[in-house]
Design a protein around this motif. Structure first.
Motif, PDB file in Angstrom:
ATOM      1  N   SER A   1      29.657  50.230  52.123  1.00 40.26           N
ATOM      2  CA  SER A   1      30.885  50.344  52.862  1.00 40.26           C
ATOM      3  C   SER A   1      31.678  49.081  52.275  1.00 40.26           C
ATOM      4  CB  SER A   1      30.799  50.538  54.138  1.00 40.26           C
ATOM      5  OG  SER A   1      29.933  49.502  54.731  1.00 40.26           O
ATOM      6  N   VAL A   2      32.973  49.319  52.018  1.00 38.26           N
ATOM      7  CA  VAL A   2      33.709  48.105  51.612  1.00 38.26           C
ATOM      8  C   VAL A   2      35.157  48.203  52.337  1.00 38.26           C
ATOM      9  CG1 VAL A   2      35.181  47.253  49.722  1.00 38.26           C
ATOM     10  CG2 VAL A   2      32.787  48.030  49.284  1.00 38.26           C
ATOM     11  N   LEU A   3      35.712  47.102  52.794  1.00 42.04           N
ATOM     12  CA  LEU A   3      37.008  46.806  53.567  1.00 42.04           C
ATOM     13  C   LEU A   3      37.911  45.928  52.841  1.00 42.04           C
ATOM     14  CD1 LEU A   3      38.771  47.468  55.935  1.00 42.04           C
ATOM     15  CD2 LEU A   3      37.686  45.690  56.990  1.00 42.04           C
TER      16      LEU A   3
ATOM     17  N   TRP B   1      30.009  51.718  40.675  1.00 43.21           N
ATOM     18  CA  TRP B   1      29.553  51.002  42.059  1.00 43.21           C
ATOM     19  C   TRP B   1      30.027  52.147  42.981  1.00 43.21           C
ATOM     20  CZ3 TRP B   1      31.893  46.503  45.008  1.00 43.21           C
ATOM     21  CH2 TRP B   1      30.960  45.890  46.293  1.00 43.21           C
ATOM     22  N   ASP B   2      28.973  52.751  43.513  1.00 39.33           N
ATOM     23  CA  ASP B   2      28.871  53.653  44.657  1.00 39.33           C
ATOM     24  C   ASP B   2      29.364  53.248  45.753  1.00 39.33           C
ATOM     25  OD1 ASP B   2      28.725  56.118  46.015  1.00 39.33           O
ATOM     26  OD2 ASP B   2      26.408  55.987  46.246  1.00 39.33           O
ATOM     27  N   ILE B   3      30.715  53.259  46.243  1.00 38.01           N
ATOM     28  CA  ILE B   3      31.197  52.772  47.374  1.00 38.01           C
ATOM     29  C   ILE B   3      32.181  53.571  48.255  1.00 38.01           C
ATOM     30  CG2 ILE B   3      31.301  50.358  46.648  1.00 38.01           C
ATOM     31  CD1 ILE B   3      34.127  50.585  45.448  1.00 38.01           C
ATOM     32  N   LYS B   4      32.362  53.316  49.464  1.00 36.73           N
ATOM     33  CA  LYS B   4      33.383  54.012  50.399  1.00 36.73           C
ATOM     34  C   LYS B   4      34.463  52.809  50.872  1.00 36.73           C
ATOM     35  CE  LYS B   4      34.142  56.694  54.673  1.00 36.73           C
ATOM     36  NZ  LYS B   4      33.366  57.356  55.473  1.00 36.73           N
ATOM     37  N   VAL B   5      35.600  53.023  50.399  1.00 46.72           N
ATOM     38  CA  VAL B   5      36.620  52.035  50.531  1.00 46.72           C
ATOM     39  C   VAL B   5      37.185  52.455  51.679  1.00 46.72           C
ATOM     40  CG1 VAL B   5      38.446  50.691  49.542  1.00 46.72           C
ATOM     41  CG2 VAL B   5      36.568  51.260  48.160  1.00 46.72           C
TER      42      VAL B   5
ATOM     43  N   LEU C   1      33.578  42.705  52.524  1.00 45.17           N
ATOM     44  CA  LEU C   1      34.881  42.646  53.006  1.00 45.17           C
ATOM     45  C   LEU C   1      35.712  41.849  51.812  1.00 45.17           C
ATOM     46  CD1 LEU C   1      37.521  42.604  54.640  1.00 45.17           C
ATOM     47  CD2 LEU C   1      36.682  40.395  55.782  1.00 45.17           C
ATOM     48  N   PHE C   2      36.749  42.209  51.072  1.00 39.35           N
ATOM     49  CA  PHE C   2      37.753  41.393  50.384  1.00 39.35           C
ATOM     50  C   PHE C   2      38.872  41.223  51.148  1.00 39.35           C
ATOM     51  CE2 PHE C   2      35.048  44.097  47.407  1.00 39.35           C
ATOM     52  CZ  PHE C   2      34.555  43.209  46.495  1.00 39.35           C
ATOM     53  N   LEU C   3      39.233  39.799  51.137  1.00 41.57           N
ATOM     54  CA  LEU C   3      40.216  39.496  52.296  1.00 41.57           C
ATOM     55  C   LEU C   3      41.149  38.470  51.526  1.00 41.57           C
ATOM     56  CD1 LEU C   3      40.797  38.715  55.217  1.00 41.57           C
ATOM     57  CD2 LEU C   3      39.431  36.907  55.354  1.00 41.57           C
ATOM     58  N   ASP C   4      42.447  38.771  51.901  1.00 44.99           N
ATOM     59  CA  ASP C   4      43.710  38.012  51.440  1.00 44.99           C
ATOM     60  C   ASP C   4      43.717  36.902  52.421  1.00 44.99           C
ATOM     61  OD1 ASP C   4      45.773  37.297  50.322  1.00 44.99           O
ATOM     62  OD2 ASP C   4      46.937  38.577  51.513  1.00 44.99           O
ATOM     63  N   LEU C   5      44.226  35.978  52.003  1.00 44.39           N
ATOM     64  CA  LEU C   5      44.411  34.631  52.943  1.00 44.39           C
ATOM     65  C   LEU C   5      45.887  34.440  53.659  1.00 44.39           C
ATOM     66  CD1 LEU C   5      42.945  31.637  51.143  1.00 44.39           C
ATOM     67  CD2 LEU C   5      41.896  32.832  52.912  1.00 44.39           C
ATOM     68  N   ASN C   6      46.869  34.829  52.682  1.00 40.02           N
ATOM     69  CA  ASN C   6      48.210  34.610  53.254  1.00 40.02           C
ATOM     70  C   ASN C   6      48.648  35.796  53.713  1.00 40.02           C
ATOM     71  OD1 ASN C   6      48.243  31.927  52.324  1.00 40.02           O
ATOM     72  ND2 ASN C   6      48.634  32.634  50.378  1.00 40.02           N
ATOM     73  N   MET C   7      48.723  35.984  55.305  1.00 41.76           N
ATOM     74  CA  MET C   7      49.098  37.261  56.131  1.00 41.76           C
ATOM     75  C   MET C   7      49.806  36.887  57.109  1.00 41.76           C
ATOM     76  SD  MET C   7      45.709  39.951  55.704  1.00 41.76           S
ATOM     77  CE  MET C   7      44.760  38.851  56.396  1.00 41.76           C
TER      78      MET C   7
END
Length: 334
Positions: free
Chosen positions: A4-6, A26-30, A51-57
Motif C-alpha cells: 500500500s502506497v500513499l 512493483w506490486d502496489i496499490k496507490v 508514503l511519498f510526501l511533498d514538502l511545499n503545500m
C-alpha cells in the motif's frame, strides 16, 4: 500481497507523474492525498506502508505532516519528494524521520534506486525499517547528547586554541540517528566543491564503540602550518602530519571529555587515513562499507580570522545506542 502506497502532493499533475514513475514491476496499490490534513487522515484510515510526501503545500506542509506522524505514532515509511533541494531541507526531513529524499521533477531511475537501496519492496525489510524509526532519538535524549558534546567540544576547542594561539569558533553540535545512505548525504553536504583530506579513528569502551571521522579542507593546511610555525615547503607528507596532529588533538580531547561525563573510559585505535586531496563524495564512496546505521554527532570547527575549516563526526554503532541511553538516563531524571 500488494504494497500500500500513499502519494501526497497538492498538485494533481505531480501526483500522477510520481505514480507513473514508480517501478512497473512493483506490486502496489496507490492512493492519493491532496494536502497535509488529507494525508494524516488517510494514513490513519488506509494504513499505507509507504508514503511519498511533498514538502511545499498550503495549510499543512510536509514538515508538519512529518511532525504529526511522529507525535501521533503513525507507522509509515516516508520518502520526501520536493523541489527544495537545499541541504538544510535534507537534514530537517531526516531529523523528522523521513528515510530518504528525492528532488522534483521525479526521476524514475533515481526513484527505483531509492526503493531498491532501502529494500522497501520486501515486507520484512519494511517492518524492520518501521521498527528502527521507532528507535529514533526523542528530543530529550538529543538534548542530553548535545549538551554532553558541547562540554567535550569546548575542551577540544580549548586545546586547539592554546596550541595555535587563536580563537576557535564552536558550533552547536548536530545529533541524529542516520542510515548509511543518510550519512553519505550528510557528509556530502559539508562541501562537495572543495578538495578535502580525512582521517578516521576507532574507539571502544564499556559496551560503546564507534569511529571518529575528521575531514579538513585542503585550503586550511597552509594556514595551519603557518600557525604551527612550520616554514618549510608543504607537500603531501607534511600535510599528512598536520592532519594527524589536528586529529589527535580534536579526537583525543572530545573522546576524553565524553568519557569523563559518561564515566566510561574509551580505548582508541590507530588512526586510518581515508584519503587526501579528494572531494567528500570520494572519501565516502571509498569507505562507505565502514559505516552502517549510526548515532552521528557532527561538529564543524572554524578559526576566527583564518581560512581553516574542519568537520568532526562521532559515529557510534547501532549496538551502542542502548548502552548510551542507559548511561545518560540519570541526566533525564527530574
Amino acid at each position: 500481497m500488494a504494497t500500500s502506497v500513499l502519494i501526497c502532493d497538492d498538485s494533481k499533475l505531480a501526483r500522477r507523474q510520481l505514480a507513473r514513475s514508480l517501478p512497473e514491476d512493483w506490486d502496489i496499490k496507490v492512493e492519493f492525498a491532496e494536502n497535509g490534513y488529507d494525508c494524516i487522515d488517510k494514513i490513519k484510515s488506509l494504513m499505507p506502508e509507504v508514503l511519498f510526501l511533498d514538502l511545499n503545500m498550503p495549510q499543512m506542509d510536509g514538515y508538519e505532516v512529518l511532525e504529526a506522524i511522529n507525535e501521533q505514532g503513525l507507522n509509515v515509511l516516508t520518502v520526501v519528494v520536493s523541489g527544495d533541494i537545499q541541504p538544510n531541507a535534507h537534514e530537517r526531513v531526516r531529523e523528522l524521520g523521513a528515510i530518504d529524499f528525492i528532488k522534483k521533477p521525479c526521476d524514475s531511475k533515481k526513484l527505483a534506486e531509492i526503493i531498491e537501496h532501502h529494500g522497501i519492496r520486501d515486507k520484512a525489510i519494511r517492518e524492520s525499517l518501521v521498527h528502527k524509526l521507532g528507535e529514533q532519538l526523542d528530543s530529550e535524549l538529543r538534548d542530553v547528547y548535545q549538551e554532553l558534546t558541547n562540554v567535550a567540544m569546548g575542551q577540544a576547542g580549548d586545546l586547539l586554541a592554546r596550541l595555535l594561539n587563536v580563537f576557535v569558533k564552536l558550533p552547536i553540535p548536530n545529533v541524529n540517528v542516520l542510515e548509511v545512505s543518510e550519512l553519505h548525504m550528510a557528509l556530502q553536504s559539508i562541501d562537495s566543491s572543495v578538495s578535502t583530506s580525512g582521517v578516521c579513528q576507532g574507539f571502544i569502551g564499556g559496551g560503546v564503540s564507534g569511529e571518529a571521522l575528521l575531514i579538513i579542507n585542503d585550503s586550511s593546511f597552509k594556514e595551519i602550518a603557518s600557525l604551527m610555525n612550520y616554514t618549510g615547503e608543504l607537500n603531501d607528507k607534511v600535510e599528512l602530519e598536520l592532519l594527524m596532529d589536528i586529529s589527535n588533538i580534536l579526537i583525543g580531547a572530545i573522546l576524553t571529555g565524553l568519557s569523563r561525563q559518561l564515566d566510561m573510559p574509551f580505548s582508541q585505535g590507530h588512526p586510518v587515513v581515508l584519503g587526501q586531496h579528494g572531494d567528500v563524495a570520494e572519501l565516502v564512496k571509498a569507505n562507505k562499507g565502514r559505516w552502517q546505521r549510526t548515532l552521528a554527532i557532527e561538529i564543524s570547527y572554524g578559526i576566527e580570522h583564518h581560512n581553516i575549516n574542519c568537520d568532526l563526526m562521532l559515529l557510534f554503532t547501532e549496538d551502542s545506542l542502548k548502552t548510551l541511553k542507559y548511561k545518560v538516563a540519570y541526566l533525564l531524571e527530574e
